[in-house]
Design a protein around this motif. Structure first.
Motif, PDB file in Angstrom:
ATOM      1  N   GLU A 238       0.858  -1.196   0.000  1.00  0.00           N
ATOM      2  CA  GLU A 238       0.000   0.000   0.000  1.00  0.00           C
ATOM      3  C   GLU A 238       0.893   1.246   0.000  1.00  0.00           C
ATOM      4  OE1 GLU A 238      -3.688   1.674   2.641  1.00  0.00           O
ATOM      5  OE2 GLU A 238      -2.681  -0.167   3.263  1.00  0.00           O
ATOM      6  N   GLY A 239       0.500   2.265  -0.736  1.00  0.00           N
ATOM      7  CA  GLY A 239       1.277   3.518  -0.733  1.00  0.00           C
ATOM      8  C   GLY A 239       2.619   3.398  -1.433  1.00  0.00           C
ATOM      9  N   PHE A 240       2.729   2.448  -2.385  1.00  0.00           N
ATOM     10  CA  PHE A 240       3.996   2.227  -3.098  1.00  0.00           C
ATOM     11  C   PHE A 240       4.433   3.507  -3.822  1.00  0.00           C
ATOM     12  CE2 PHE A 240       6.332   0.874  -6.922  1.00  0.00           C
ATOM     13  CZ  PHE A 240       7.320   0.089  -6.352  1.00  0.00           C
ATOM     14  N   GLY A 241       3.471   4.158  -4.520  1.00  0.00           N
ATOM     15  CA  GLY A 241       3.796   5.366  -5.292  1.00  0.00           C
ATOM     16  C   GLY A 241       4.366   6.461  -4.384  1.00  0.00           C
ATOM     17  N   ARG A 242       3.740   6.623  -3.203  1.00  0.00           N
ATOM     18  CA  ARG A 242       4.200   7.666  -2.269  1.00  0.00           C
ATOM     19  C   ARG A 242       5.622   7.356  -1.787  1.00  0.00           C
ATOM     20  NH1 ARG A 242       4.116   7.105   2.772  1.00  0.00           N
ATOM     21  NH2 ARG A 242       2.463   5.553   2.776  1.00  0.00           N
ATOM     22  N   LEU A 243       5.858   6.075  -1.443  1.00  0.00           N
ATOM     23  CA  LEU A 243       7.192   5.683  -0.968  1.00  0.00           C
ATOM     24  C   LEU A 243       8.260   5.971  -2.027  1.00  0.00           C
ATOM     25  CD1 LEU A 243       6.381   2.262   0.717  1.00  0.00           C
ATOM     26  CD2 LEU A 243       7.287   4.285   1.855  1.00  0.00           C
ATOM     27  N   MET A 244       7.937   5.641  -3.284  1.00  0.00           N
ATOM     28  CA  MET A 244       8.908   5.870  -4.356  1.00  0.00           C
ATOM     29  C   MET A 244       9.132   7.372  -4.535  1.00  0.00           C
ATOM     30  SD  MET A 244       9.755   2.867  -5.230  1.00  0.00           S
ATOM     31  CE  MET A 244       9.393   2.431  -3.546  1.00  0.00           C
ATOM     32  N   HIS A 245       8.036   8.138  -4.404  1.00  0.00           N
ATOM     33  CA  HIS A 245       8.115   9.590  -4.560  1.00  0.00           C
ATOM     34  C   HIS A 245       9.025  10.191  -3.487  1.00  0.00           C
ATOM     35  CE1 HIS A 245       6.712  13.343  -6.157  1.00  0.00           C
ATOM     36  NE2 HIS A 245       6.456  13.790  -4.933  1.00  0.00           N
ATOM     37  N   GLU A 246       8.969   9.587  -2.280  1.00  0.00           N
ATOM     38  CA  GLU A 246       9.802  10.091  -1.163  1.00  0.00           C
ATOM     39  C   GLU A 246      11.248   9.630  -1.287  1.00  0.00           C
ATOM     40  OE1 GLU A 246       7.741   8.395   2.132  1.00  0.00           O
ATOM     41  OE2 GLU A 246       6.181   9.939   2.160  1.00  0.00           O
ATOM     42  N   GLY A 247      11.535   8.802  -2.293  1.00  0.00           N
ATOM     43  CA  GLY A 247      12.916   8.357  -2.521  1.00  0.00           C
ATOM     44  C   GLY A 247      13.301   7.111  -1.746  1.00  0.00           C
ATOM     45  N   THR A 248      12.297   6.376  -1.183  1.00  0.00           N
ATOM     46  CA  THR A 248      12.600   5.128  -0.462  1.00  0.00           C
ATOM     47  C   THR A 248      13.136   4.085  -1.441  1.00  0.00           C
ATOM     48  OG1 THR A 248      10.731   5.603   0.972  1.00  0.00           O
ATOM     49  CG2 THR A 248      11.587   3.345   1.047  1.00  0.00           C
ATOM     50  N   ASP A 249      14.202   3.389  -1.048  1.00  0.00           N
ATOM     51  CA  ASP A 249      14.695   2.289  -1.884  1.00  0.00           C
ATOM     52  C   ASP A 249      13.829   1.062  -1.561  1.00  0.00           C
ATOM     53  OD1 ASP A 249      15.946   0.182  -3.093  1.00  0.00           O
ATOM     54  OD2 ASP A 249      17.975   0.745  -2.441  1.00  0.00           O
ATOM     55  N   PRO A 250      13.088   0.507  -2.566  1.00  0.00           N
ATOM     56  CA  PRO A 250      12.193  -0.619  -2.269  1.00  0.00           C
ATOM     57  C   PRO A 250      12.920  -1.817  -1.662  1.00  0.00           C
ATOM     58  CG  PRO A 250      12.396  -0.272  -4.655  1.00  0.00           C
ATOM     59  CD  PRO A 250      13.056   0.893  -3.986  1.00  0.00           C
ATOM     60  N   ALA A 251      14.247  -1.936  -1.928  1.00  0.00           N
ATOM     61  CA  ALA A 251      15.006  -3.074  -1.384  1.00  0.00           C
ATOM     62  C   ALA A 251      15.074  -3.012   0.145  1.00  0.00           C
ATOM     63  CB  ALA A 251      16.416  -3.083  -1.971  1.00  0.00           C
ATOM     64  N   THR A 252      14.801  -1.837   0.736  1.00  0.00           N
ATOM     65  CA  THR A 252      14.875  -1.715   2.199  1.00  0.00           C
ATOM     66  C   THR A 252      13.529  -2.055   2.845  1.00  0.00           C
ATOM     67  OG1 THR A 252      14.234   0.619   2.135  1.00  0.00           O
ATOM     68  CG2 THR A 252      16.610   0.124   2.033  1.00  0.00           C
ATOM     69  N   ARG A 253      12.516  -2.373   2.013  1.00  0.00           N
ATOM     70  CA  ARG A 253      11.175  -2.669   2.547  1.00  0.00           C
ATOM     71  C   ARG A 253      10.896  -4.162   2.409  1.00  0.00           C
ATOM     72  NH1 ARG A 253       7.279   1.446   3.999  1.00  0.00           N
ATOM     73  NH2 ARG A 253       5.957  -0.382   3.763  1.00  0.00           N
ATOM     74  N   TRP A 254      10.840  -4.882   3.568  1.00  0.00           N
ATOM     75  CA  TRP A 254      10.671  -6.328   3.503  1.00  0.00           C
ATOM     76  C   TRP A 254       9.343  -6.713   2.853  1.00  0.00           C
ATOM     77  CZ3 TRP A 254       6.737  -9.145   5.709  1.00  0.00           C
ATOM     78  CH2 TRP A 254       5.936  -8.461   6.620  1.00  0.00           C
ATOM     79  N   ASP A 255       8.273  -5.867   3.067  1.00  0.00           N
ATOM     80  CA  ASP A 255       6.970  -6.228   2.489  1.00  0.00           C
ATOM     81  C   ASP A 255       7.028  -6.183   0.958  1.00  0.00           C
ATOM     82  OD1 ASP A 255       7.274  -3.467   2.647  1.00  0.00           O
ATOM     83  OD2 ASP A 255       5.147  -3.055   2.908  1.00  0.00           O
ATOM     84  N   ILE A 256       7.723  -5.180   0.410  1.00  0.00           N
ATOM     85  CA  ILE A 256       7.816  -5.068  -1.055  1.00  0.00           C
ATOM     86  C   ILE A 256       8.651  -6.222  -1.619  1.00  0.00           C
ATOM     87  CG2 ILE A 256       8.676  -3.633  -2.966  1.00  0.00           C
ATOM     88  CD1 ILE A 256       8.006  -1.163  -1.296  1.00  0.00           C
ATOM     89  N   VAL A 257       9.794  -6.497  -0.961  1.00  0.00           N
ATOM     90  CA  VAL A 257      10.694  -7.563  -1.429  1.00  0.00           C
ATOM     91  C   VAL A 257       9.970  -8.925  -1.406  1.00  0.00           C
ATOM     92  CG1 VAL A 257      12.802  -8.804  -0.821  1.00  0.00           C
ATOM     93  CG2 VAL A 257      12.783  -6.310  -0.812  1.00  0.00           C
ATOM     94  N   TRP A 258       9.257  -9.204  -0.310  1.00  0.00           N
ATOM     95  CA  TRP A 258       8.512 -10.472  -0.218  1.00  0.00           C
ATOM     96  C   TRP A 258       7.362 -10.497  -1.217  1.00  0.00           C
ATOM     97  CZ3 TRP A 258       9.087 -15.202   1.878  1.00  0.00           C
ATOM     98  CH2 TRP A 258      10.153 -15.371   2.775  1.00  0.00           C
ATOM     99  N   HIS A 259       6.644  -9.362  -1.344  1.00  0.00           N
ATOM    100  CA  HIS A 259       5.506  -9.307  -2.269  1.00  0.00           C
ATOM    101  C   HIS A 259       5.962  -9.639  -3.697  1.00  0.00           C
ATOM    102  CE1 HIS A 259       1.701  -7.967  -4.006  1.00  0.00           C
ATOM    103  NE2 HIS A 259       2.417  -7.333  -4.922  1.00  0.00           N
ATOM    104  N   GLU A 260       7.037  -8.997  -4.129  1.00  0.00           N
ATOM    105  CA  GLU A 260       7.498  -9.199  -5.505  1.00  0.00           C
ATOM    106  C   GLU A 260       8.051 -10.612  -5.693  1.00  0.00           C
ATOM    107  OE1 GLU A 260      10.022  -5.870  -6.551  1.00  0.00           O
ATOM    108  OE2 GLU A 260       8.329  -4.480  -6.515  1.00  0.00           O
ATOM    109  N   SER A 261       8.755 -11.135  -4.663  1.00  0.00           N
ATOM    110  CA  SER A 261       9.318 -12.495  -4.786  1.00  0.00           C
ATOM    111  C   SER A 261       8.200 -13.536  -4.825  1.00  0.00           C
ATOM    112  CB  SER A 261      10.254 -12.796  -3.605  1.00  0.00           C
ATOM    113  OG  SER A 261      11.271 -11.827  -3.536  1.00  0.00           O
ATOM    114  N   LEU A 262       7.208 -13.382  -3.925  1.00  0.00           N
ATOM    115  CA  LEU A 262       6.092 -14.344  -3.928  1.00  0.00           C
ATOM    116  C   LEU A 262       5.296 -14.239  -5.222  1.00  0.00           C
ATOM    117  CD1 LEU A 262       4.897 -13.839  -0.244  1.00  0.00           C
ATOM    118  CD2 LEU A 262       5.633 -16.020  -1.231  1.00  0.00           C
TER     119      LEU A 262
END
Ligand code: HEM
Ligand code: HEM
Length: 186
Positions: free
Chosen positions: A30-54
């Motif tokens: 949730e809020g992926f677009g906002r996180l990317m806009h804020e400059g968060t590296d998705p690799a630092t987010r376990w939920d994103i890493v697990w979501h994409e791997s699963l």
């Protein structure tokens, strides 16, 4: 008497896919677009890493399953009215389509928005050649479509599970037993 069952490969692939798809849904970022806009590296987010791997595991399992459906010796048949057979075919067909469309729309979303794919084990793909700036990439908001298809998959899988329970407790035929990992006595 024991009921006819799906072969062990079909059963294993079905339940692994159901588990992986449900877990991917629960971890939907949730809020992926906002996180990317804020400059968060998705690799630092376990939920994103697990979501994409699963999610990619679901793609791999689905391709294997389709190959197995083409090669397997057959599947159990049960007597049911024509409308029920046609409805179940239509629902299975839609489930197959959604299982393939989800990873594809996700890759189109990442590629068109210029975000990296970040997987378990530090695997990372920064660019998707051919998607960014292409007519296909610009066609729609792939991220929004992906999220809606994820909701649709889980809603349809829920209806499909309820139908399986109706077969078991309402019609008392062997449809659910045929797919269960363990053997049921009748
Ligand atoms: C069965 C497979 C999948 C399901 C059920 C699923 C489900 C979802 C859902 C429901 C959302 C929206 C979350 C929210 O807004 O609350 C979402 C977002 C997202 N998913 Fe998936 N997904 C799957 C596969 C994948 C794969 C394979 C990838 C990456 C390759 C991926 C990457 C993403 C990304 C990047 C977002 C954020 C999109 C955006 O807001 O722009 N997903 N997913
Ligand atoms: C995300 C979750 C799920 C997905 C994506 C899914 C998908 C599918 C697909 C594509 C098939 C056709 C398989 C083949 O021909 O080998 C199938 C069959 C089946 N599934 Fe699921 N399923 C899910 C969850 C469940 C659950 C929770 C149950 C039981 C409560 C269930 C019970 C069955 C049964 C009994 C069949 C055989 C139906 C028949 O022969 O007509 N599924 N499923």
């Amino acid at each position: 008497m024991s009921t006819p069952r799906y072969d062990p490969i079909s059963r294993s692939l079905h339940w692994l896919t159901a588990l992986a798809a449900t877990a991917a849904f629960l971890l939907g970022p949730e809020g992926f677009g906002r996180l990317m806009h804020e400059g968060t590296d998705p690799a630092t987010r376990w939920d994103i890493v697990w979501h994409e791997s699963l999610g990619l595991l679901v793609l791999g399992l689905t391709l294997l399953r389709l190959l197995w459906v083409a090669l397997r010796p057959g599947k159990p048949h049960f007597d049911m009215p024509l409308w029920m057979r046609l409805l179940s075919r239509a629902v299975h067909g839609l489930l197959w389509l959604l299982l393939l469309a989800l990873p594809l729309t996700a890759l189109l979303a990442l590629g068109s928005e210029g975000h990296p794919l970040t997987l378990l084990g530090g695997v990372r793909l920064n660019q998707f050649p051919g998607i960014a700036g292409s007519a296909l990439g610009e066609l729609t908001d792939w991220g929004e479509l992906h999220g809606s298809l994820g909701d649709a998959l889980i809603a349809l899988a829920g209806a499909h599970a309820l139908a399986a329970l109706y077969h078991h407790f309402g019609r008392r035929d062997g449809v659910l037993a045929a797919m269960l990992p363990w053997r049921l006595r009748r």
